[in-house]
Design a protein around this motif. Structure first.
Motif, PDB file in Angstrom:
ATOM      1  N   ILE A 275       9.849   2.664  27.980  1.00 36.63           N
ATOM      2  CA  ILE A 275       9.763   4.093  27.645  1.00 36.63           C
ATOM      3  C   ILE A 275      10.609   4.401  26.425  1.00 36.63           C
ATOM      4  CG2 ILE A 275      10.395   6.410  28.422  1.00 36.63           C
ATOM      5  CD1 ILE A 275       9.610   5.524  31.261  1.00 36.63           C
ATOM      6  N   VAL A 276      11.827   3.888  26.419  1.00 34.80           N
ATOM      7  CA  VAL A 276      12.732   4.141  25.298  1.00 34.80           C
ATOM      8  C   VAL A 276      12.164   3.566  24.006  1.00 34.80           C
ATOM      9  CG1 VAL A 276      14.988   3.564  24.324  1.00 34.80           C
ATOM     10  CG2 VAL A 276      14.803   4.327  26.707  1.00 34.80           C
ATOM     11  N   ASN A 277      11.688   2.345  24.051  1.00 32.71           N
ATOM     12  CA  ASN A 277      11.221   1.707  22.816  1.00 32.71           C
ATOM     13  C   ASN A 277       9.878   2.243  22.340  1.00 32.71           C
ATOM     14  OD1 ASN A 277      13.296  -0.344  22.121  1.00 32.71           O
ATOM     15  ND2 ASN A 277      12.859  -1.046  24.194  1.00 32.71           N
TER      16      ASN A 277
ATOM     17  N   PRO B  76      13.638  17.751  25.181  1.00 33.03           N
ATOM     18  CA  PRO B  76      14.664  17.589  26.226  1.00 33.03           C
ATOM     19  C   PRO B  76      14.475  16.382  27.138  1.00 33.03           C
ATOM     20  CG  PRO B  76      13.050  19.174  26.959  1.00 33.03           C
ATOM     21  CD  PRO B  76      12.656  18.791  25.548  1.00 33.03           C
ATOM     22  N   TRP B  77      13.380  15.602  26.932  1.00 32.54           N
ATOM     23  CA  TRP B  77      13.139  14.462  27.812  1.00 32.54           C
ATOM     24  C   TRP B  77      14.262  13.429  27.714  1.00 32.54           C
ATOM     25  CZ3 TRP B  77       9.791  16.545  30.695  1.00 32.54           C
ATOM     26  CH2 TRP B  77       8.784  17.347  30.175  1.00 32.54           C
ATOM     27  N   GLY B  78      15.012  13.465  26.622  1.00 28.28           N
ATOM     28  CA  GLY B  78      16.109  12.524  26.468  1.00 28.28           C
ATOM     29  C   GLY B  78      17.124  12.617  27.587  1.00 28.28           C
ATOM     30  N   VAL B  79      17.235  13.796  28.211  1.00 29.15           N
ATOM     31  CA  VAL B  79      18.168  13.970  29.324  1.00 29.15           C
ATOM     32  C   VAL B  79      17.795  13.033  30.468  1.00 29.15           C
ATOM     33  CG1 VAL B  79      18.995  15.592  31.061  1.00 29.15           C
ATOM     34  CG2 VAL B  79      18.662  16.357  28.703  1.00 29.15           C
ATOM     35  N   LEU B  80      16.496  12.849  30.688  1.00 23.37           N
ATOM     36  CA  LEU B  80      16.037  11.984  31.775  1.00 23.37           C
ATOM     37  C   LEU B  80      16.315  10.514  31.498  1.00 23.37           C
ATOM     38  CD1 LEU B  80      12.599  13.668  32.557  1.00 23.37           C
ATOM     39  CD2 LEU B  80      14.798  14.016  33.716  1.00 23.37           C
ATOM     40  N   LEU B  81      16.616  10.166  30.243  1.00 23.14           N
ATOM     41  CA  LEU B  81      16.955   8.781  29.880  1.00 23.14           C
ATOM     42  C   LEU B  81      18.431   8.654  29.518  1.00 23.14           C
ATOM     43  CD1 LEU B  81      14.873   6.442  29.907  1.00 23.14           C
ATOM     44  CD2 LEU B  81      13.806   8.685  29.816  1.00 23.14           C
ATOM     45  N   MET B  82      19.241   9.642  29.869  1.00 21.68           N
ATOM     46  CA  MET B  82      20.702   9.609  29.738  1.00 21.68           C
ATOM     47  C   MET B  82      21.173   9.242  28.336  1.00 21.68           C
ATOM     48  SD  MET B  82      21.854   8.089  33.464  1.00 21.68           S
ATOM     49  CE  MET B  82      23.564   8.595  33.248  1.00 21.68           C
ATOM     50  N   GLY B  83      20.511   9.803  27.316  1.00 15.43           N
ATOM     51  CA  GLY B  83      20.925   9.595  25.936  1.00 15.43           C
ATOM     52  C   GLY B  83      20.178   8.510  25.202  1.00 15.43           C
ATOM     53  N   GLU B  84      19.448   7.671  25.918  1.00 20.15           N
ATOM     54  CA  GLU B  84      18.794   6.527  25.293  1.00 20.15           C
ATOM     55  C   GLU B  84      17.632   6.906  24.370  1.00 20.15           C
ATOM     56  OE1 GLU B  84      19.440   3.031  25.432  1.00 20.15           O
ATOM     57  OE2 GLU B  84      21.345   3.908  26.022  1.00 20.15           O
ATOM     58  N   LEU B  85      17.090   8.102  24.525  1.00 22.91           N
ATOM     59  CA  LEU B  85      15.960   8.494  23.682  1.00 22.91           C
ATOM     60  C   LEU B  85      16.376   9.149  22.370  1.00 22.91           C
ATOM     61  CD1 LEU B  85      13.094   9.648  26.076  1.00 22.91           C
ATOM     62  CD2 LEU B  85      13.009   7.876  24.330  1.00 22.91           C
TER      63      LEU B  85
ATOM     64  N   ASN C  23      28.442   7.553  20.875  1.00 22.24           N
ATOM     65  CA  ASN C  23      27.802   8.818  21.238  1.00 22.24           C
ATOM     66  C   ASN C  23      26.458   8.906  20.530  1.00 22.24           C
ATOM     67  OD1 ASN C  23      27.108  11.369  21.982  1.00 22.24           O
ATOM     68  ND2 ASN C  23      28.751  12.404  20.864  1.00 22.24           N
ATOM     69  N   PHE C  24      25.367   8.921  21.287  1.00 22.10           N
ATOM     70  CA  PHE C  24      24.031   8.949  20.690  1.00 22.10           C
ATOM     71  C   PHE C  24      23.593  10.358  20.318  1.00 22.10           C
ATOM     72  CE2 PHE C  24      22.384   4.796  22.851  1.00 22.10           C
ATOM     73  CZ  PHE C  24      23.431   4.108  22.267  1.00 22.10           C
ATOM     74  N   ALA C  25      24.311  11.382  20.756  1.00 19.32           N
ATOM     75  CA  ALA C  25      23.961  12.765  20.433  1.00 19.32           C
ATOM     76  C   ALA C  25      24.617  13.184  19.117  1.00 19.32           C
ATOM     77  CB  ALA C  25      24.400  13.690  21.554  1.00 19.32           C
ATOM     78  N   ARG C  26      23.905  14.048  18.352  1.00 19.51           N
ATOM     79  CA  ARG C  26      24.453  14.571  17.100  1.00 19.51           C
ATOM     80  C   ARG C  26      24.387  16.098  17.044  1.00 19.51           C
ATOM     81  NH1 ARG C  26      25.437  10.079  17.395  1.00 19.51           N
ATOM     82  NH2 ARG C  26      25.217   8.375  15.902  1.00 19.51           N
ATOM     83  N   LYS C  27      23.253  16.661  17.351  1.00 19.62           N
ATOM     84  CA  LYS C  27      23.070  18.102  17.292  1.00 19.62           C
ATOM     85  C   LYS C  27      23.624  18.763  18.559  1.00 19.62           C
ATOM     86  CE  LYS C  27      20.657  17.833  13.436  1.00 19.62           C
ATOM     87  NZ  LYS C  27      21.158  18.336  12.156  1.00 19.62           N
TER      88      LYS C  27
ATOM     89  N   PHE D 245      22.240  20.630  20.641  1.00 17.80           N
ATOM     90  CA  PHE D 245      21.309  20.643  21.769  1.00 17.80           C
ATOM     91  C   PHE D 245      21.013  19.234  22.299  1.00 17.80           C
ATOM     92  CE2 PHE D 245      18.962  20.753  17.771  1.00 17.80           C
ATOM     93  CZ  PHE D 245      18.128  19.653  17.887  1.00 17.80           C
ATOM     94  N   GLU D 246      21.613  18.225  21.722  1.00 18.74           N
ATOM     95  CA  GLU D 246      21.429  16.852  22.187  1.00 18.74           C
ATOM     96  C   GLU D 246      22.543  16.496  23.170  1.00 18.74           C
ATOM     97  OE1 GLU D 246      19.324  15.335  18.029  1.00 18.74           O
ATOM     98  OE2 GLU D 246      21.369  14.707  18.513  1.00 18.74           O
ATOM     99  N   PHE D 247      22.168  15.878  24.264  1.00 19.91           N
ATOM    100  CA  PHE D 247      23.096  15.660  25.370  1.00 19.91           C
ATOM    101  C   PHE D 247      23.051  14.200  25.806  1.00 19.91           C
ATOM    102  CE2 PHE D 247      24.105  15.885  29.990  1.00 19.91           C
ATOM    103  CZ  PHE D 247      25.374  16.438  29.889  1.00 19.91           C
ATOM    104  N   ASP D 248      24.155  13.495  25.618  1.00 19.43           N
ATOM    105  CA  ASP D 248      24.251  12.078  25.964  1.00 19.43           C
ATOM    106  C   ASP D 248      25.146  11.925  27.185  1.00 19.43           C
ATOM    107  OD1 ASP D 248      24.513   9.362  26.135  1.00 19.43           O
ATOM    108  OD2 ASP D 248      25.242   9.052  24.096  1.00 19.43           O
TER     109      ASP D 248
END
Length: 252
Positions: free
Chosen positions: A169-171, A193-202, A215-219, A221-224
């Motif tokens: 899914i991530v790749n 927001p689907w990245g939340v379901l992959l705990m930052g991996e997306l 830390n994979f989040a930058r903006k 609204f991005e949540f790692d």
């Protein structure tokens, strides 16, 4: 029904956490250090929660380092841009992974230059069809006793292959769908927001821009979530985030 939902969610997020925290951010990128006791603990928990789909850390790490070196080229072990569907990509990745586990494929020395966590006894035990089979039987038994109707059994394949499914899914989606914060050579993208379901991996575009940032989040609204847990473990002195990553986080 409650028991099945709870079991599914626990399996999904625990497997995903150790996939991201141990296999990706530790084995592949060495974003933190851990004492031998804790490394073995995380290693064991990764095997236990991934169960029938356990991914041997050293093989995973080598393959992931290749992914960054050859991102979205024909040498990339799992770029979605060279396959008709996600299934073909998964099968290609599985063959490369299996080759590294068995020793049939010998990786380039630059991909083994950095530290690789190895626990031979657990690798042999976990990467074994009999061991995997016991987990499969356990999952089926749990559903047999707690599933309110037969259609809940359709969730079982996710349990059987949870590690590879999460990686696929991530790749696939992380290099095909979403937005880009950075213009870089590959096709990596962020998905929220689907990245939340992959705990930052997306947040793949962020990660490929600076693969050394824990830390994979930058903006805003991005949540790692994985990184937040890592900061807690760092504060408890269970792990030690490398100063490089702490300074990068403070500058953002």
């Amino acid at each position: 029904m409650t028991a099945i939902l709870l079991f599914f969610l626990l399996h999904w997020f625990l497997s995903l956490f150790f996939h991201s925290f141990f296999l990706h951010r530790y084995a592949s990128h060495q974003m933190y250090t851990a004492k031998p006791f804790w490394e073995k603990t995380f290693y064991f928990l990764t095997w236990f929660v991934q169960g029938s789909s356990f991914l041997v850390p050293r093989a995973y790490a080598v393959m992931h380092r290749m992914h960054h070196a050859y991102s979205d080229t024909e040498q990339d072990p799992h770029s979605p841009h060279f396959f008709k569907d996600i299934w073909q990509m998964m099968m290609h990745t599985a063959r490369i992974f299996s080759g590294f586990v068995t020793g049939k494929n010998v990786p380039d020395a630059r991909f083994t230059k950095e530290y690789l966590p190895v626990w031979d006894k657990l690798d042999k035990f976990g990467h074994n069809n009999i061991t995997r089979g016991f987990f499969v039987v356990g999952y089926i038994a749990f559903y047999y006793f707690f599933a309110p109707s037969w259609w809940w059994f359709l969730l079982l394949p996710v349990h059987f292959f949870i590690g590879p499914i999460q990686g696929a899914i991530v790749n696939w989606f992380g290099h095909k769908m979403g937005y880009r914060n950075y213009s870089i050579e590959d096709h990596s993208k962020n998905t929220t927001p689907w990245g939340v379901l992959l705990m930052g991996e997306l947040f793949q575009n962020n990660h490929h821009k600076d693969q050394n940032n824990a830390n994979f989040a930058r903006k805003w609204f991005e949540f790692d979530l994985t990184f937040i847990i890592m900061r807690i473990l760092h504060s408890l002195r269970i792990i030690k985030l490398k100063p490089l990553y702490l300074s990068q986080q403070q500058r953002q």
